[in-house]
Design an enzyme around this catalytic site. Structure first.
Site, PDB file in Angstrom:
ATOM      1  N   CYS A 200      -4.140  -4.819  10.939  1.00  0.00           N
ATOM      2  CA  CYS A 200      -5.157  -5.715  10.469  1.00  0.00           C
ATOM      3  C   CYS A 200      -4.823  -6.058   8.964  1.00  0.00           C
ATOM      4  O   CYS A 200      -3.707  -5.552   8.349  1.00  0.00           O
ATOM      5  CB  CYS A 200      -6.697  -5.145  10.258  1.00  0.00           C
ATOM      6  SG  CYS A 200      -6.831  -3.617   9.276  1.00  0.00           S
TER       7      CYS A 200
ATOM      8  N   HIS B 219      -0.429  -8.851   3.308  1.00  0.00           N
ATOM      9  CA  HIS B 219       0.877  -8.859   2.569  1.00  0.00           C
ATOM     10  C   HIS B 219       0.583  -9.706   1.396  1.00  0.00           C
ATOM     11  O   HIS B 219       0.758  -9.527   0.325  1.00  0.00           O
ATOM     12  CB  HIS B 219       2.118  -9.118   3.357  1.00  0.00           C
ATOM     13  CG  HIS B 219       2.606  -8.272   4.564  1.00  0.00           C
ATOM     14  ND1 HIS B 219       3.090  -8.796   5.741  1.00  0.00           N
ATOM     15  CD2 HIS B 219       2.168  -7.027   4.834  1.00  0.00           C
ATOM     16  CE1 HIS B 219       3.260  -7.718   6.447  1.00  0.00           C
ATOM     17  NE2 HIS B 219       2.668  -6.683   5.738  1.00  0.00           N
TER      18      HIS B 219
ATOM     19  N   ARG C  63       1.091   5.075   7.141  1.00  0.00           N
ATOM     20  CA  ARG C  63       2.285   4.606   6.901  1.00  0.00           C
ATOM     21  C   ARG C  63       3.214   5.353   6.410  1.00  0.00           C
ATOM     22  O   ARG C  63       2.726   6.016   5.393  1.00  0.00           O
ATOM     23  CB  ARG C  63       1.911   3.221   6.271  1.00  0.00           C
ATOM     24  CG  ARG C  63       3.095   2.413   5.339  1.00  0.00           C
ATOM     25  CD  ARG C  63       4.277   1.881   6.361  1.00  0.00           C
ATOM     26  NE  ARG C  63       4.985   0.593   5.801  1.00  0.00           N
ATOM     27  CZ  ARG C  63       5.007   0.514   4.602  1.00  0.00           C
ATOM     28  NH1 ARG C  63       4.582   1.032   3.549  1.00  0.00           N
ATOM     29  NH2 ARG C  63       5.478  -0.696   4.250  1.00  0.00           N
TER      30      ARG C  63
ATOM     31  N   ALA D 285      -4.893  -3.305   6.653  1.00  0.00           N
ATOM     32  CA  ALA D 285      -3.577  -2.272   6.527  1.00  0.00           C
ATOM     33  C   ALA D 285      -2.376  -2.941   5.960  1.00  0.00           C
ATOM     34  O   ALA D 285      -1.568  -2.238   5.384  1.00  0.00           O
ATOM     35  CB  ALA D 285      -3.034  -2.129   8.207  1.00  0.00           C
TER      36      ALA D 285
HETATM   37 FE1  CFM Z   1       8.374  -5.668   6.438  1.00  0.00          FE
HETATM   38 FE2  CFM Z   1       8.317  -4.823   8.452  1.00  0.00          FE
HETATM   39 FE3  CFM Z   1       6.046  -4.860   7.414  1.00  0.00          FE
HETATM   40 FE4  CFM Z   1       7.948  -3.151   6.692  1.00  0.00          FE
HETATM   41 FE5  CFM Z   1       6.736  -1.241   8.308  1.00  0.00          FE
HETATM   42 FE6  CFM Z   1       7.345  -3.001  10.086  1.00  0.00          FE
HETATM   43 FE7  CFM Z   1       5.026  -2.973   8.970  1.00  0.00          FE
HETATM   44 MO1  CFM Z   1       5.666  -0.902  10.690  1.00  0.00          MO
HETATM   45  S1  CFM Z   1       9.844  -4.267   7.274  1.00  0.00           S
HETATM   46  S2  CFM Z   1       6.566  -4.540   5.742  1.00  0.00           S
HETATM   47  S3  CFM Z   1       7.615  -1.061   6.495  1.00  0.00           S
HETATM   48  S4  CFM Z   1       7.269  -6.555   8.124  1.00  0.00           S
HETATM   49  S5  CFM Z   1       7.832  -0.954  10.176  1.00  0.00           S
HETATM   50  S6  CFM Z   1       8.997  -4.505  10.755  1.00  0.00           S
HETATM   51  S7  CFM Z   1       5.626  -3.311  10.934  1.00  0.00           S
HETATM   52  S8  CFM Z   1       4.630  -1.077   8.322  1.00  0.00           S
HETATM   53  S9  CFM Z   1       3.964  -4.837   7.957  1.00  0.00           S
END
Ligand code: CFM
Length: 568
Positions: free
Chosen positions: A65, A197, A99, A68
């Site tokens: 989500c 993000h 995480r 997260a």
């Molecule tokens: Fe970038 Fe990723 Fe992500 Fe990531 Fe991660 Fe991920 Fe993630 Mo899991 S590199 S930040 S450190 S998009 S492994 S492939 S899914 S937490 S949001």
């Protein structure tokens, strides 16, 4: 074409037939939507893929989500920023290092990562509002910990009941005299963690970056953006860059302090590791402060060498270039024998990768180092630019879900916009084949006709395994055991199954050895996949079709006397 025809006669499966097979159990509308998210690759001209759209309810997805993505992913690793989750305790619990971002703060430095700070919203707050409780929680946290700064992270109910977290942040900033910032990152805000993000990028840019103009003293000074130190990756990258003579002011956000982020705008260059999660900050820092950004990748030995050379080229220093070549030669001495030995055992084996928003691309390099083939790959929540390259950005339609997220208007800072290079220098580098602010995406590096699958469902994953029979899959905890019960080893590429690091040269060696262990263990032979045990189990699930469901519903409505059963 029936199941049997595909599985038994095609040694090199026809991807179009596989796609049709995957789609056939879906209701028409769902199949139409999923068809756009499953495409046959063409590296010369990547086809348009459906991405960053809502998952159809009922499909089992691996996504997370918005909360997260903001709290866990981008904000989480800033270890001395006190972060309070405003919401129910369950959401708070999920911020408690689920995480796996590691930190190693120096002795005496504050580290809040081992704490789980939460307002524990109860029915009372849902009915009468939670702002007072939030303010109280902030006062209490401040009294106990005296942090430099506090961040408030919102969960779903906060938005639903309309708590004004930003007003509380302003009030508390005044009352306590420290930086207090709020994030409207309610879980439902976007279609996945990707929205989180963006919200985190905006908040960090507005509230932290630029607060301290004192640069670190270093000849070659840069940040790595989008590297979160899962399993110690950021440490490997830092060690490697140090060997070359390159200083990192800030890794956003892997083992990073609030003070480092405050001065991250004072560097010469930004290297972007995970484009998906942090391209917003890279772009905004360039606009406001004139810092150029380049795409980097430290996953895979070849990729790491390529990235180091690219950084060397940017700084245009013979001394640095020579040092980089020395370091690569030295590191490769350790990499090559391990790589050659393991490659000899596994060359030609097949891998498939379904991870997040960047790793499904980056980890292809590690498998390619071993001579393995990528039969299929896809992200969980990336956008079209992560698949097809940034050149498609102007053609991406902004839908209601994306419009939901604030786009900051950024202009050059009148005093602090100091470009590292003149436009002429940038142009000269570009004509020499250097690309700034560019990410070409996953598809240009994948073979023609490879299936690229966005937000893969468990059903599609099962079909993929049954038909392609990959030797190993890189994925996450939500599907790991489903995959392994089919007799296929699955490497978690989010948490690394609590192993790692896998970045840089030393990380690559670790990964080769890990893959070798997974592929040579005999344990997989003891598992019989469901379709071999019971072919019926693998047959298309007819009862899932809409008509069959209607029939089933009718049967349920039959009078008790007719079917002889008891009324429910
Ligand atoms: Fe970038 Fe990723 Fe992500 Fe990531 Fe991660 Fe991920 Fe993630 Mo899991 S590199 S930040 S450190 S998009 S492994 S492939 S899914 S937490 S949001």
């Amino acid at each position: 074409m029936s199941d049997e025809t595909i599985t038994t006669t095609l040694t090199a499966p026809d991807p179009a037939a596989v796609k049709a097979e995957m789609l056939k159990i879906y209701p028409a509308k769902t199949a139409k939507k999923r068809a756009k998210q499953i495409v046959l690759n063409d590296p010369a001209c990547p086809p348009e893929i459906g991405a960053n759209t809502r998952t159809v309810p009922g499909i089992i997805t691996q996504r997370g989500c918005t909360y997260a993505g903001c709290r866990g992913v981008v904000m989480g690793p800033i270890y001395d920023l006190l972060q309070i989750t405003h919401g129910p305790v369950g959401c708070g619990f999920y911020a408690w290092l689920t995480r796996r971002n590691l930190v190693r703060p120096a002795k005496g430095q504050t580290n809040f990562l081992q704490y789980c700070m939460n307002t524990d919203m109860q029915e009372d707050q849902i009915v009468f509002g939670g702002e007072k409780k939030l303010a109280q929680a902030i006062r209490e946290a401040y009294a106990i910990f005296k942090p430099k700064a506090i961040a408030i992270l919102s969960t779903c109910p906060v938005g639903l009941i309309g708590d004004d977290v930003h007003a509380v942040a302003r009030q508390m900033k005044e009352e306590l005299g420290i930086n207090v910032m709020a994030f409207s990152c309610e879980g439902y805000k976007g279609v996945s963690q990707s929205a989180g993000h963006h919200i985190a990028n905006n908040g960090v840019f507005k509230n932290i970056i630029g607060l301290d103009d004192t640069p670190d003293v270093a000849e070659f000074n840069m940040n790595i953006l989008g590297e979160y130190n899962i399993g110690g990756d950021a440490w490997e990258i830092d060690t490697l860059l140090r060997k070359c003579g390159i200083h990192l002011t800030s890794t956003l956000s892997g083992d990073v302090s609030y003070d480092q982020v405050k001065k991250s705008h004072t560097v010469h260059l930004n290297g972007v590791m995970c484009h998906r999660s942090i391209n917003y900050i890279a772009e905004m820092m360039e606009k406001k402060y004139g810092i150029p950004w380049i795409k980097v990748n430290f996953i895979g030995a070849e990729a790491t060498a390529k990235t180091l050379r690219k950084i060397g080229k940017f700084f245009e220093s013979q001394k640095l270039t020579d040092r980089i070549e020395e370091v690569i030669a030295q590191e490769m001495l350790a990499v090559r024998p391990v790589q050659a030995e393991i490659k000899a055992r596994h060359q030609g084996k097949k891998a498939a990768l379904f991870v997040g928003g960047s790793r499904a691309h980056h980890y292809q390099d590690l498998f390619r180092d071993l001579g393995m083939e990528i039969v299929s790959a896809g992200y969980e929540f990336a956008h079209r630019d992560d698949y097809e390259g940034r050149k498609v950005l102007p053609s991406i339609k902004v839908d209601a879900d994306s419009r939901n997220i604030e786009e900051l208007h950024v202009e050059a800072d009148p005093l602090r916009f100091k470009p590292t290079k003149t436009p002429e220098q940038m142009a000269a580098l570009q004509t020499g084949g250097f690309s700034f602010k560019d990410y070409e995406g996953m598809m240009v590096e994948m073979k023609k006709q490879t299936l690229v699958i966005d937000d893969i469902s468990h059903h599609e994953m099962e079909k993929l395994i049954e038909i392609y029979k990959p030797d190993i899959i890189g994925s996450g905890i939500k599907d790991k055991f489903v995959i392994e019960k089919m007799g296929v080893p699955c490497k978690q590429l989010h948490s690394y199954d609590y192993s790692g690091p896998y970045a840089a040269f030393t990380g690559a060696i670790n990964f080769y050895q890990e893959v070798d262990r997974m592929l040579t263990t005999k344990v997989w032979k003891f598992i019989t996949p469901p379709w071999e045990k019971d072919p019926q189990a693998a047959a298309p699930l007819e009862h899932c079709s809409r008509n069959a469901r209607k029939e089933e519903a009718k049967a349920w409505r039959k009078p008790a006397a007719e079917d002889g059963g008891e009324p429910m």
